[in-house]
Design a protein around this motif. Structure first.
Motif, PDB file in Angstrom:
ATOM      1  N   PHE A 109      51.245  22.962  29.081  1.00  0.00           N
ATOM      2  CA  PHE A 109      50.818  22.874  30.472  1.00  0.00           C
ATOM      3  C   PHE A 109      50.874  24.236  31.133  1.00  0.00           C
ATOM      4  CE2 PHE A 109      55.405  22.071  30.764  1.00  0.00           C
ATOM      5  CZ  PHE A 109      55.779  22.933  31.774  1.00  0.00           C
ATOM      6  N   ARG A 110      50.168  24.329  32.248  1.00  0.00           N
ATOM      7  CA  ARG A 110      50.176  25.516  33.104  1.00  0.00           C
ATOM      8  C   ARG A 110      50.398  25.008  34.515  1.00  0.00           C
ATOM      9  NH1 ARG A 110      45.371  29.873  34.053  1.00  0.00           N
ATOM     10  NH2 ARG A 110      44.566  28.214  35.360  1.00  0.00           N
ATOM     11  N   LYS A 157      51.301  32.281  45.196  1.00  0.00           N
ATOM     12  CA  LYS A 157      50.864  33.675  45.168  1.00  0.00           C
ATOM     13  C   LYS A 157      52.072  34.592  45.284  1.00  0.00           C
ATOM     14  CE  LYS A 157      46.189  33.301  46.813  1.00  0.00           C
ATOM     15  NZ  LYS A 157      45.375  34.013  45.856  1.00  0.00           N
ATOM     16  N   VAL A 158      52.080  35.626  44.453  1.00  0.00           N
ATOM     17  CA  VAL A 158      53.108  36.651  44.491  1.00  0.00           C
ATOM     18  C   VAL A 158      52.379  37.987  44.570  1.00  0.00           C
ATOM     19  CG1 VAL A 158      55.022  37.732  43.259  1.00  0.00           C
ATOM     20  CG2 VAL A 158      54.699  35.252  43.139  1.00  0.00           C
ATOM     21  N   GLN A 159      52.609  38.702  45.638  1.00  0.00           N
ATOM     22  CA  GLN A 159      51.956  39.985  45.901  1.00  0.00           C
ATOM     23  C   GLN A 159      50.440  39.871  45.787  1.00  0.00           C
ATOM     24  OE1 GLN A 159      53.807  42.818  43.283  1.00  0.00           O
ATOM     25  NE2 GLN A 159      55.754  42.734  44.374  1.00  0.00           N
ATOM     26  N   GLY A 160      49.903  38.767  46.316  1.00  0.00           N
ATOM     27  CA  GLY A 160      48.464  38.576  46.349  1.00  0.00           C
ATOM     28  C   GLY A 160      47.839  38.033  45.077  1.00  0.00           C
ATOM     29  N   LYS A 161      48.626  37.777  44.046  1.00  0.00           N
ATOM     30  CA  LYS A 161      48.099  37.275  42.780  1.00  0.00           C
ATOM     31  C   LYS A 161      48.600  35.859  42.530  1.00  0.00           C
ATOM     32  CE  LYS A 161      47.880  41.761  40.525  1.00  0.00           C
ATOM     33  NZ  LYS A 161      48.294  42.530  39.347  1.00  0.00           N
ATOM     34  N   ASP A 162      47.736  35.025  41.953  1.00  0.00           N
ATOM     35  CA  ASP A 162      48.145  33.673  41.574  1.00  0.00           C
ATOM     36  C   ASP A 162      49.127  33.750  40.416  1.00  0.00           C
ATOM     37  OD1 ASP A 162      46.479  32.526  43.450  1.00  0.00           O
ATOM     38  OD2 ASP A 162      44.823  32.251  42.047  1.00  0.00           O
TER      39      ASP A 162
END
Length: 62
Positions: free
Chosen positions: A17-18, A23-28
């Motif tokens: 699974f994923r 979001k962390v520092q603008g990234k998923d």
């Protein structure tokens, strides 16, 4: 949260699974896990991750 089945090299079926954590520092950001023998084991791992993330959010000051 999407549990997927896949075939290992030895021919057995396993599950992965994923899990989206935000979001962390603008990234998923995602948590990825694989190698579960059943869908129930994968669901249990997702539940545990959710509990751990909720505890972390409550414990950390905003």
């Amino acid at each position: 949260m999407n549990i997927q089945s896949y075939k290992k090299k030895n021919g057995k079926t396993a599950y992965k699974f994923r899990f989206y954590i935000g979001k962390v520092q603008g990234k998923d950001r995602y948590i990825k896990r694989s190698g579960f023998d059943s869908k129930a084991e994968a669901r249990s791992a997702i539940t545990q991750i959710t509990i751990d993330l909720n505890k972390r959010q409550i414990a950390s000051p905003s």
